[in-house]
Design a protein around this motif. Structure first.
Motif, short mmCIF file in Angstrom:
data_model
loop_
_atom_site.label_atom_id
_atom_site.label_comp_id
_atom_site.label_asym_id
_atom_site.label_seq_id
_atom_site.Cartn_x
_atom_site.Cartn_y
_atom_site.Cartn_z
N GLY A 35 1.35 4.31 1.47
CA GLY A 35 1.30 4.22 0.02
C GLY A 35 2.66 4.00 -0.60
N LEU A 36 3.69 4.66 -0.08
CA LEU A 36 5.03 4.52 -0.63
C LEU A 36 5.64 3.16 -0.31
N ALA A 37 5.26 2.57 0.83
CA ALA A 37 5.74 1.23 1.15
C ALA A 37 5.19 0.21 0.14
N GLY A 79 -8.53 -0.97 6.02
CA GLY A 79 -9.27 -0.74 4.79
C GLY A 79 -8.44 0.00 3.76
N ALA A 80 -7.70 1.02 4.21
CA ALA A 80 -6.84 1.77 3.30
C ALA A 80 -5.72 0.90 2.76
N LEU A 81 -5.12 0.09 3.62
CA LEU A 81 -4.02 -0.79 3.20
C LEU A 81 -4.51 -1.78 2.15
N MET A 82 -5.68 -2.35 2.38
CA MET A 82 -6.25 -3.32 1.45
C MET A 82 -6.54 -2.67 0.10
N ALA A 83 -7.15 -1.50 0.14
CA ALA A 83 -7.51 -0.81 -1.10
C ALA A 83 -6.26 -0.39 -1.88
N MET A 84 -5.28 0.19 -1.20
CA MET A 84 -4.05 0.60 -1.86
C MET A 84 -3.31 -0.59 -2.47
N ALA A 85 -3.21 -1.67 -1.69
CA ALA A 85 -2.47 -2.84 -2.16
C ALA A 85 -3.13 -3.45 -3.39
#
Length: 348
Positions: free
Chosen positions: A88-90, A109-115
């Protein structure tokens, strides 16, 4: 938006751990000696890994965080913890302009949603798409998208994917007018769904775009090198990608079994070893690692969780190339060309 050559690294993502992530980023740093990095994760583990890579240590800063997104964590849960995790911080660093791109080998999935939540989609783009470079028999790799971000797409989405994919091909492969095709069940104009045929009609009527639209292609032609960009909805694209990866593994395993089946086969293997090495290198997923979320207000690259150091380096290389080419501005300019001539008169 800031496009400086500064990349945020989720040091805690991936199956192989911090050591391999840092080895990969260090290799990428040797390739791009002007790059700088912010490394997010467990400070003690990152510092220990950097002891072997003084070139990377001199070009990096470390931001400690205790939180790590688990491989099986639900996207909604990961979003709630975004401000306390390395992933998240990245992404937050890209949002703030402290970095031009983020690279993670963590939960897709988490990376896509966060981005998507943090960076938002670009003006003129309805949905971001996941794109990657795949090997072919031609002189260049092929850009394929969408690979799973959007299971259902209308014609407008497919046209936008074509624009984004062509911009990526121009940046990554330095092609002036990439050859673009839509994945379909046949090459005839009447084949396929209404969405695919409507998208093809719009692309044919848009010669002002920096691409060469060549109609449809079928799944058995993905690796022939007849196209530079292949566009599909995420459902079909993901199935096609997994099928291609499985076929590559099947071929290499079959050859390995055949070459060890007898003394004569083993002698044949020794004779053909240089060719087998070339085949293994061409089919190695680490040589094409680094999928990109196109259509966001920032560059986010997903490295495969099982990538080795060379694979991580390739993912960072993809991020660097897209920053250098200002991919977001290229996409914006191409979309403006369509809108200016009124070529996207589709129902929302």
């Amino acid at each position: 938006m800031n496009r400086k050559p500064h990349i945020a690294i989720d040091a805690m993502g991936g199956d192989e751990g911090v050591r391999v992530m840092m080895a990969g980023v260090a290799e990428a740093r040797r390739r791009h000696d002007g790059l700088r990095f912010t490394l997010f994760g467990d400070e003690a583990r990152i510092k220990a890994a950097l002891d072997n890579h003084p070139n990377l240590r001199a070009a990096s800063e470390i931001v400690h965080t205790d939180g790590v997104v688990d491989a099986s964590e639900k996207p909604a849960a990961a979003i709630r913890r975004a401000k306390s995790t390395s992933m998240g911080l990245a992404i937050e660093a890209v949002k703030k302009g402290d970095a031009g791109a983020a690279v993670s080998a963590g939960n897709t999935g988490a990376l896509m949603a966060m981005a998507k939540l943090a960076l938002r989609t670009m003006a003129g783009i309805d949905r971001p798409a996941l794109a990657a470079l795949l090997p072919t028999l031609g002189d260049n790799d092929v850009v394929m998208l969408d690979l799973g971000a959007n299971t259902e797409c209308d014609a407008r989405n497919l046209v936008q994917f074509a624009v984004m994919g062509a911009a990526y091909a121009r940046a990554a492969m330095e092609l002036e007018r990439p050859r673009v095709r839509l994945l379909n069940i046949g090459t005839e104009d009447l084949k396929g769904t209404d969405e695919i045929r409507d998208a093809a009609a719009i692309l044919r009527a848009s010669p002002q775009l920096a691409m060469q639209f060549d109609g449809f292609t079928e799944g058995d032609k993905l690796a022939r090198g007849e196209a530079d960009v292949i566009v599909s909805d995420g459902f079909s694209g993901n199935i096609a990608l997994k099928t291609a990866e499985g076929t590559a593994r099947f071929v290499t395993d079959l050859l390995r079994k055949a070459f060890t089946s007898s003394i004569r086969s083993k002698i044949g293997f020794l004779i053909s070893k240089p060719a087998m090495h070339l085949l293994k290198h061409h089919l190695d997923p680490n040589q094409h690692n680094g999928a990109v979320f196109l259509g966001l207000n920032g560059v986010v690259v997903k490295s495969h969780g099982s990538a080795n150091a060379a694979g991580v380096a390739n993912a960072v290389h993809v991020a660097a190339r897209l920053l250098e080419a200002d991919i977001t501005q290229r996409i914006t300019s191409d979309l403006a060309r369509i809108d200016a001539l009124g070529k996207m008169e589709l129902a929302s």
